[in-house]
Scaffold this motif. Structure first.
Motif, mmCIF file in Angstrom:
data_model
loop_
_atom_site.group_PDB
_atom_site.id
_atom_site.type_symbol
_atom_site.label_atom_id
_atom_site.label_comp_id
_atom_site.label_asym_id
_atom_site.label_seq_id
_atom_site.Cartn_x
_atom_site.Cartn_y
_atom_site.Cartn_z
ATOM 1 N N CYS A 11 16.525 43.977 8.220
ATOM 2 C CA CYS A 11 15.779 42.580 7.766
ATOM 3 C C CYS A 11 16.191 42.770 6.235
ATOM 4 O O CYS A 11 17.491 43.345 5.866
ATOM 5 C CB CYS A 11 13.895 43.603 6.502
ATOM 6 S SG CYS A 11 13.245 43.576 8.059
ATOM 7 N N ASP A 14 13.967 39.518 0.638
ATOM 8 C CA ASP A 14 13.462 38.041 -0.269
ATOM 9 C C ASP A 14 13.191 38.566 -1.297
ATOM 10 O O ASP A 14 13.442 37.179 -2.271
ATOM 11 C CB ASP A 14 12.705 37.771 1.001
ATOM 12 C CG ASP A 14 12.535 36.026 0.669
ATOM 13 O OD1 ASP A 14 10.926 36.075 0.415
ATOM 14 O OD2 ASP A 14 12.542 35.573 0.814
ATOM 15 N N ALA A 31 12.090 39.430 4.835
ATOM 16 C CA ALA A 31 12.271 38.757 5.848
ATOM 17 C C ALA A 31 12.992 39.485 7.148
ATOM 18 O O ALA A 31 13.919 39.593 7.390
ATOM 19 C CB ALA A 31 13.277 37.793 5.719
ATOM 20 N N CYS A 32 11.668 39.536 7.981
ATOM 21 C CA CYS A 32 12.262 40.102 9.150
ATOM 22 C C CYS A 32 11.834 39.506 10.962
ATOM 23 O O CYS A 32 11.424 38.820 11.395
ATOM 24 C CB CYS A 32 12.050 41.327 9.484
ATOM 25 S SG CYS A 32 12.252 42.528 8.130
ATOM 26 N N ASN A 33 13.488 38.324 11.566
ATOM 27 C CA ASN A 33 13.132 37.822 11.982
ATOM 28 C C ASN A 33 12.324 36.766 12.167
ATOM 29 O O ASN A 33 12.086 36.262 13.368
ATOM 30 C CB ASN A 33 12.924 38.984 13.504
ATOM 31 C CG ASN A 33 14.075 39.777 14.165
ATOM 32 O OD1 ASN A 33 15.492 39.398 13.712
ATOM 33 N ND2 ASN A 33 13.673 40.694 14.088
ATOM 34 N N GLY A 34 12.284 36.104 11.134
ATOM 35 C CA GLY A 34 11.220 35.377 11.179
ATOM 36 C C GLY A 34 10.075 35.572 10.609
ATOM 37 O O GLY A 34 8.558 34.144 9.983
ATOM 38 N N HIS A 35 10.340 36.816 10.154
ATOM 39 C CA HIS A 35 8.752 36.979 9.908
ATOM 40 C C HIS A 35 8.216 37.900 8.374
ATOM 41 O O HIS A 35 9.903 38.802 8.058
ATOM 42 C CB HIS A 35 7.615 38.423 10.543
ATOM 43 C CG HIS A 35 8.100 37.425 12.306
ATOM 44 N ND1 HIS A 35 6.756 36.907 12.218
ATOM 45 C CD2 HIS A 35 8.335 38.311 12.914
ATOM 46 C CE1 HIS A 35 6.343 36.256 13.222
ATOM 47 N NE2 HIS A 35 7.922 36.754 14.023
ATOM 48 N N TYR A 36 7.671 37.687 7.223
ATOM 49 C CA TYR A 36 7.781 38.805 6.166
ATOM 50 C C TYR A 36 7.320 39.788 6.090
ATOM 51 O O TYR A 36 5.987 39.671 6.805
ATOM 52 C CB TYR A 36 6.878 38.304 4.788
ATOM 53 C CG TYR A 36 8.005 37.016 4.784
ATOM 54 C CD1 TYR A 36 9.598 37.395 3.991
ATOM 55 C CD2 TYR A 36 8.449 35.338 5.389
ATOM 56 C CE1 TYR A 36 9.917 36.349 3.687
ATOM 57 C CE2 TYR A 36 8.939 34.320 5.455
ATOM 58 C CZ TYR A 36 10.451 34.897 4.297
ATOM 59 O OH TYR A 36 10.909 34.078 4.011
ATOM 60 N N SER A 37 7.513 40.641 5.842
ATOM 61 C CA SER A 37 6.901 42.415 5.739
ATOM 62 C C SER A 37 6.499 43.490 4.341
ATOM 63 O O SER A 37 7.863 43.010 3.537
ATOM 64 C CB SER A 37 6.994 43.190 6.607
ATOM 65 O OG SER A 37 8.325 43.638 6.662
#
Length: 89
Positions: A11, A14, A31-37
């Motif tokens: 990731c 961000d 930001a991990c492969n278009g997803h946020y966590s």
């Protein structure tokens, strides 16, 4: 810890901030492969990772490992989770 060990992660940092819902837990938005966590970085689990992270750094963890690598422009910093005051490798 077993569930954490089996997952890989790659990731980009961000945002770095204190969670508005609970200011006791500094957080890093990844930001991990278009997803946020959200990664909650308590001093008991990942000491210093919050302080060393800057926006744009890459956070990587291989499957079957508990080693987290923070990849910066000029260096790589390695972290391990802490449990009961002991570093878990």
């Amino acid at each position: 810890m077993q569930e954490l060990r089996t997952h890989s992660m790659s990731c980009v940092v961000d945002t770095i901030n204190n969670d508005p819902e609970d200011s006791h837990y500094p957080t890093v938005l990844l930001a991990c492969n278009g997803h946020y966590s959200k990664l909650y970085l308590t001093k008991f689990e990942f000491p210093d990772l919050y302080n060393f992270s800057t926006v744009g750094d890459k956070l990587v963890k291989d499957s079957l490992s508990l080693e987290f690598r923070l990849i910066k422009k000029d260096t790589v910093i390695t972290f391990h989770p802490i449990c009961d005051g002991k570093e878990i490798n």
